[in-house]
Each structure stands twice: as structure tokens, then as C-alpha cells.
Design a protein around this motif. Sequence first.
Motif, PDB file in Angstrom:
ATOM      1  N   TYR A  40      13.844  36.447 -36.381  1.00  0.00           N
ATOM      2  CA  TYR A  40      14.771  35.527 -37.031  1.00  0.00           C
ATOM      3  C   TYR A  40      15.122  36.363 -38.447  1.00  0.00           C
ATOM      4  CZ  TYR A  40      12.838  32.098 -33.922  1.00  0.00           C
ATOM      5  OH  TYR A  40      12.422  31.499 -32.893  1.00  0.00           O
ATOM      6  N   GLU A  88      17.715  26.660 -33.034  1.00  0.00           N
ATOM      7  CA  GLU A  88      16.730  27.536 -33.813  1.00  0.00           C
ATOM      8  C   GLU A  88      16.314  28.849 -33.423  1.00  0.00           C
ATOM      9  OE1 GLU A  88      16.821  24.509 -33.039  1.00  0.00           O
ATOM     10  OE2 GLU A  88      14.607  23.900 -32.360  1.00  0.00           O
ATOM     11  N   ALA A  91      18.296  34.471 -32.545  1.00  0.00           N
ATOM     12  CA  ALA A  91      17.493  35.757 -33.210  1.00  0.00           C
ATOM     13  C   ALA A  91      17.768  36.896 -32.417  1.00  0.00           C
ATOM     14  CB  ALA A  91      15.806  35.457 -32.793  1.00  0.00           C
TER      15      ALA A  91
END
Length: 127
Positions: A40, A88, A91
Motif C-alpha cells: 500500500y 482498500e 495496492a
Amino acid sequence: QVQLVESGGGLVQPGGSLRLSCAASGFTLDGYAIGWFRQYPGKEREGVSCISSDESTYYDDSVKGQFTISRDNGQNTVYLQMNSLKVEETAVYYCAKDYMGGCTVVAGILLGPFDHWGQGAQVTVSS
């Protein structure tokens, strides 16, 4: 020389799927474990999954039941199927070659040493 090349990243909507590929060259894939990691922004890489030379697998708790790792030694390629992706999970995803055939996991952390890494594939989950 040893080379790992990731492909299959891109933009996907939340809940969607992507399949990452890790194409290996310069060595015989079937003798080595291959791991998948993600990073991330501003964070360290974290181990996501690993497949050993005998095809035993490891998944981080965060992706169990969601990601599937597989290997095709004939094609010298390892895959990471990612389903139900979340925002979320945006990445950069990397594959890496372990220096031996097994996946070493200690206290839930995927360790190596991993001696060769791909350049990374951006995965963006967004609506």
C-alpha cells in the motif's frame, strides 16, 4: 538471468475480480516457492499468498476464501485469482521467488528469503 514479470493488474470495480500472472524465466519454476505480496502507499510490503514446489499453499488471513494461488510449471507461470475485491485492496502487487521450494511462515508472516522480485502490478479497486 532470473526474471519475474507480473501482468493482469488494472482497474476493477468493488466486488470485481482480477487474475494476476507471474511469468518466470531464467530458472526452472517447479523447484521453487513463489510468493505474492502487496504494498500500500507509504507502507511496507506484506505477504498475501505463497505456493510451494509441492503445491501446498499459504494465504494471509485477510484473503482466505477470497484469493486463490496456483501454478502451471509447464507455462512457468504462477497465478493469483482475486475475487470480491475491495477498495482498500488497492495496492501494487508483486511476485517473488523463494530461494528454496517451501513457503516459510512464522507467526503468520510470510518469510523468505525471496531472492528475486517482479516489477509489480498496480491493482486499483474503484467505482
